[in-house]
Design an enzyme around this catalytic site. Structure first.
Site, PDB file in Angstrom:
ATOM      1  N   THR A 163      71.609  -4.041   1.811  1.00 47.11           N
ATOM      2  CA  THR A 163      72.586  -4.118   0.718  1.00 47.11           C
ATOM      3  C   THR A 163      71.957  -3.790  -0.631  1.00 47.11           C
ATOM      4  O   THR A 163      72.622  -3.256  -1.517  1.00 47.11           O
ATOM      5  CB  THR A 163      73.222  -5.528   0.724  1.00 47.11           C
ATOM      6  OG1 THR A 163      73.957  -5.659   1.934  1.00 47.11           O
ATOM      7  CG2 THR A 163      74.158  -5.746  -0.439  1.00 47.11           C
ATOM      8  N   SER A 207      70.213  -3.555   8.083  1.00 44.26           N
ATOM      9  CA  SER A 207      69.150  -4.118   8.928  1.00 44.26           C
ATOM     10  C   SER A 207      69.625  -4.427  10.343  1.00 44.26           C
ATOM     11  O   SER A 207      68.811  -4.617  11.241  1.00 44.26           O
ATOM     12  CB  SER A 207      68.488  -5.325   8.264  1.00 44.26           C
ATOM     13  OG  SER A 207      69.379  -6.393   8.134  1.00 44.26           O
ATOM     14  N   THR A 244      69.277  -8.083   4.439  1.00 43.22           N
ATOM     15  CA  THR A 244      69.017  -9.523   4.575  1.00 43.22           C
ATOM     16  C   THR A 244      69.333 -10.050   5.978  1.00 43.22           C
ATOM     17  O   THR A 244      68.861 -11.121   6.348  1.00 43.22           O
ATOM     18  CB  THR A 244      69.844 -10.318   3.546  1.00 43.22           C
ATOM     19  OG1 THR A 244      71.235 -10.075   3.774  1.00 43.22           O
ATOM     20  CG2 THR A 244      69.471  -9.939   2.121  1.00 43.22           C
ATOM     21  N   ASP A 245      70.136  -9.300   6.757  1.00 41.44           N
ATOM     22  CA  ASP A 245      70.574  -9.836   8.061  1.00 41.44           C
ATOM     23  C   ASP A 245      69.416 -10.140   9.009  1.00 41.44           C
ATOM     24  O   ASP A 245      69.465 -11.121   9.757  1.00 41.44           O
ATOM     25  CB  ASP A 245      71.530  -8.852   8.755  1.00 41.44           C
ATOM     26  CG  ASP A 245      72.852  -8.699   8.014  1.00 41.44           C
ATOM     27  OD1 ASP A 245      73.115  -9.509   7.103  1.00 41.44           O
ATOM     28  OD2 ASP A 245      73.603  -7.777   8.337  1.00 41.44           O
TER      29      ASP A 245
HETATM   30  N1  ASP Z   1      74.337  -5.674   5.846  1.00 38.58           N
HETATM   31  C1  ASP Z   1      73.165  -5.907   5.104  1.00 38.58           C
HETATM   32  C2  ASP Z   1      71.893  -5.641   5.893  1.00 38.58           C
HETATM   33  O1  ASP Z   1      71.487  -4.515   5.928  1.00 38.58           O
HETATM   34  C3  ASP Z   1      73.151  -7.255   4.528  1.00 38.58           C
HETATM   35  C4  ASP Z   1      72.208  -7.316   3.407  1.00 38.58           C
HETATM   36  O2  ASP Z   1      71.305  -6.514   3.230  1.00 38.58           O
HETATM   37  O3  ASP Z   1      72.360  -8.279   2.646  1.00 38.58           O
HETATM   38  O4  ASP Z   1      71.304  -6.544   6.455  1.00 38.58           O
END
Ligand code: ASP
Length: 315
Positions: A6, A48, A81-82
């Protein structure tokens, strides 16, 4: 090192939702020049959830090479973050360095009001050039908090305050342009030159039967299983026969707690409690979540010559 997430995302003008758009170079250009002398490596630009174990392992190899360079003081990785906590823990185990290696990300895209990406990235860079951050293993910096890779988890799906270290709390904080460390951790390394990806994770629930574990038993490829047990790792009595069969067939069985904090340990005498599991040949991974124990088992299986050596890395 930019991998996506993100922090790199923007909404598309056609209304189809946010997608990875910003490169590491774009993020660098948005930061004050006074922060640090920054060199960017573009690794990939993916959510991710689209990363594979091979990609995480390749990232570890790239970072091993980077930290060996005398002109590199620290490494910052932008990441979705995932699955950030899993990549962070893999790097923590296999990248042997005292130099700070710091992961960060964002909960809001660059198109959202209150985008947190730049503040998180600036915080991570501040930590990466801080002397007190050396020798602590891999760190995770978001929302002005500094966490140890092995302790941190994404505890909220949407909040800016998403990352928590449930058992002991953060190691430190970013206060303006200062980095304040409150406690330290001693990193544990596993000298793996490969991962064994054939490791699965099962989460137990009230009254659940053991068919997932039995289905793994019949697949000779499966090298290990992590079971998130109830409370202090307790297994229902009807699971014990399948657990015994798994251990007998040479599968590494690691039990952790399904609770967000604490360890798989107790003083009970009943079936499926700590002593009973230990007598079955089950391994424990104190203080690790199921997600982290899976990564540890993949690295440990990649490092040892025989299953009996696994105990070196587990309780
Ligand atoms: N969907 C995102 C990811 O790539 C979530 C994030 O990065 O906060 O994990």
């Amino acid at each position: 090192m930019a991998t996506g997430g993100t922090i790199a995302m923007k909404s598309s003008p056609d209304g189809r939702g946010a997608m990875p758009t910003l490169k590491g170079r774009d993020l660098k250009d948005l930061l004050p020049r006074s922060l640090a002398e920054i060199q960017v490596e573009e690794c990939c630009n993916l959510p991710s959830a689209h990363l594979s174990m091979e990609m995480a392992w390749d990232l570890a190899q790239r970072i091993r090479r980077l930290v060996a360079r005398a002109d590199v003081e620290g490494v910052v990785i932008t990441h979705g973050t995932d699955t950030l906590e899993e990549t962070a823990y893999l790097l923590d185990l296999v990248v042997e360095t005292a130099k700070p290696v710091v992961l960060t990300g964002a909960m809001r895209t660059a198109s959202d009001l209150g985008y947190d990406g730049l503040a998180n990235l600036a915080g991570a860079i501040r930590v990466a050039v801080t002397e007190e951050a050396q020798g602590l293993g891999v760190l995770v910096v978001l929302n002005d908090e500094i966490h140890a890779a092995r302790e941190v988890t994404k505890a909220h799906a949407l909040s800016l305050d998403a990352f928590k270290s449930p058992t002991f709390g953060p190691l430190g904080r970013i206060e303006g342009d200062r980095v304040v460390m409150a406690r330290s951790v001693v990193p544990e390394r596993i000298p793996a030159d490969r991962l064994n990806p054939n490791v699965y994770l099962i989460k137990l629930a009230l009254g659940m039967d053991e068919r997932f574990l039995r289905s793994l038993l019949s697949d000779p490829q499966v090298a290990g299983v992590v079971i998130e047990g109830l409370g202090g790792g307790r297994l229902p009595p009807w699971w014990l026969e399948a657990v015994r069969a798994a251990v007998e067939r040479g599968m590494a069985v690691v039990v952790v707690s399904r609770c967000p904090g604490g360890s798989a340990y107790d003083a009970y005498g009943y079936a499926g409690a700590y002593r009973d599991r230990a007598s079955l040949g089950v391994l424990h991974a104190p203080g690790l979540s199921g997600l982290k124990a899976r990564i540890r088992l993949m690295a440990a299986l990649g490092a040892v010559g025989s299953r009996s050596e696994l105990r070196r890395y587990f309780e």
